[in-house]
Scaffold this motif. Sequence first.
Motif, PDB file in Angstrom:
ATOM      1  N   GLY A   1      -4.922   4.275   0.304  1.00  0.00           N
ATOM      2  CA  GLY A   1      -4.491   2.903   0.083  1.00  0.00           C
ATOM      3  C   GLY A   1      -3.419   2.431   1.035  1.00  0.00           C
ATOM      4  O   GLY A   1      -2.694   1.485   0.741  1.00  0.00           O
ATOM      5  N   ALA A   2      -3.301   3.064   2.211  1.00  0.00           N
ATOM      6  CA  ALA A   2      -2.219   2.709   3.144  1.00  0.00           C
ATOM      7  C   ALA A   2      -2.701   2.826   4.586  1.00  0.00           C
ATOM      8  O   ALA A   2      -2.696   3.909   5.167  1.00  0.00           O
TER       9      ALA A   2
ATOM     10  N   GLY B   1       0.805  -1.210   0.000  1.00  0.00           N
ATOM     11  CA  GLY B   1       0.000   0.000   0.000  1.00  0.00           C
ATOM     12  C   GLY B   1       0.840   1.264   0.000  1.00  0.00           C
ATOM     13  O   GLY B   1       0.584   2.210  -0.744  1.00  0.00           O
ATOM     14  N   LEU B   2       1.884   1.279   0.841  1.00  0.00           N
ATOM     15  CA  LEU B   2       2.735   2.463   0.957  1.00  0.00           C
ATOM     16  C   LEU B   2       3.418   2.801  -0.356  1.00  0.00           C
ATOM     17  O   LEU B   2       3.495   3.966  -0.748  1.00  0.00           O
ATOM     18  N   LEU B   3       3.938   1.800  -1.016  1.00  0.00           N
ATOM     19  CA  LEU B   3       4.691   2.029  -2.247  1.00  0.00           C
ATOM     20  C   LEU B   3       3.778   2.164  -3.454  1.00  0.00           C
ATOM     21  O   LEU B   3       3.941   3.065  -4.275  1.00  0.00           O
ATOM     22  N   ALA B   4       2.794   1.260  -3.567  1.00  0.00           N
ATOM     23  CA  ALA B   4       1.989   1.208  -4.781  1.00  0.00           C
ATOM     24  C   ALA B   4       0.952   2.319  -4.876  1.00  0.00           C
ATOM     25  O   ALA B   4       0.691   2.827  -5.975  1.00  0.00           O
ATOM     26  N   ALA B   5       0.333   2.696  -3.752  1.00  0.00           N
ATOM     27  CA  ALA B   5      -0.767   3.662  -3.818  1.00  0.00           C
ATOM     28  C   ALA B   5      -0.375   4.992  -4.456  1.00  0.00           C
ATOM     29  O   ALA B   5      -1.034   5.446  -5.402  1.00  0.00           O
TER      30      ALA B   5
ATOM     31  N   VAL C   1      -5.310  -0.717  -5.672  1.00  0.00           N
ATOM     32  CA  VAL C   1      -4.448  -1.118  -4.556  1.00  0.00           C
ATOM     33  C   VAL C   1      -5.269  -1.735  -3.429  1.00  0.00           C
ATOM     34  O   VAL C   1      -4.831  -2.701  -2.796  1.00  0.00           O
ATOM     35  N   ASN C   2      -6.466  -1.198  -3.167  1.00  0.00           N
ATOM     36  CA  ASN C   2      -7.328  -1.773  -2.128  1.00  0.00           C
ATOM     37  C   ASN C   2      -7.600  -3.247  -2.392  1.00  0.00           C
ATOM     38  O   ASN C   2      -7.501  -4.094  -1.495  1.00  0.00           O
ATOM     39  N   VAL C   3      -7.944  -3.573  -3.650  1.00  0.00           N
ATOM     40  CA  VAL C   3      -8.271  -4.963  -4.002  1.00  0.00           C
ATOM     41  C   VAL C   3      -7.023  -5.837  -3.937  1.00  0.00           C
ATOM     42  O   VAL C   3      -7.037  -6.927  -3.348  1.00  0.00           O
TER      43      VAL C   3
END
Length: 248
Positions: free
Chosen positions: A142-143, A26-30, A46-48
């Motif tokens: 998303g994190a 979440g931290l990197l991708a969102a 990212v949630n999914v």
Amino acid sequence: MTLAVGVFAVVLVGSLLQRVSGMGLGLLAAPVISLMIGPVEGVLLVNVLATMNALMTTLSVRRDVDWKKFASIAPYLAVGAVPGAFLIRAVSANVLLVIVGVLLLIALGAVTLGERFVPRMEGRGPAAIAGTAGGFMNTLAGAAGPAITVYSHAARWDQRTYAATLQPIFMVSGATSFAIKQLSAAGSLESIDGSMWAAGLLAMVAGIAAGTAIAPRVPGNRAHALALGLAVAGGLTALARGVLGLLS
């Protein structure tokens, strides 16, 4: 095709880091995927993916999960997710990018300094606050990890318990954020191209497999520090793009 390759790369690294250190996807991708395909669609994707990633990782670390700690936080994730979903509907994409960037940087700053400056806190009240903040952050950015990490520092969790217990928390927070977005029409799966889903799912499986192989040989604190560093870069990029969009 270029966007799908980018999604694959960032999800691969994020999934690997999450398996090794407890958080990272979440931290990197969102922030990065938000820049690539938009803040609403990016965070929804990212949630999914984070929900599925956490489910798979939970199965592999379930013996180290502190289910009592999990139960003290999980019910409050929905409390924070609701206002996050309504905020998504109320503001523009550029404002969302700024909010995502600022929230991530504030939370990451708290995580970085948390162990030194956050006083010892335990009990239902701090756990409820952490869960609510995590649900809000996960829906919007998303994190959920930074909010839970601050609480874990305050409650003095050991690294193994922390990394394992984060996984079912991420599973619940991701599923909750997704469900509330669907119910409130704050995001739609149809707006995300199928190639993004395929790239994300393949990268997630590969990242978890690689992380499982690497984890025994990598100190958790080093992987954790790398995940935070990459997340700071992503947060700064999202903030800068949002500000430039508002000024243009």
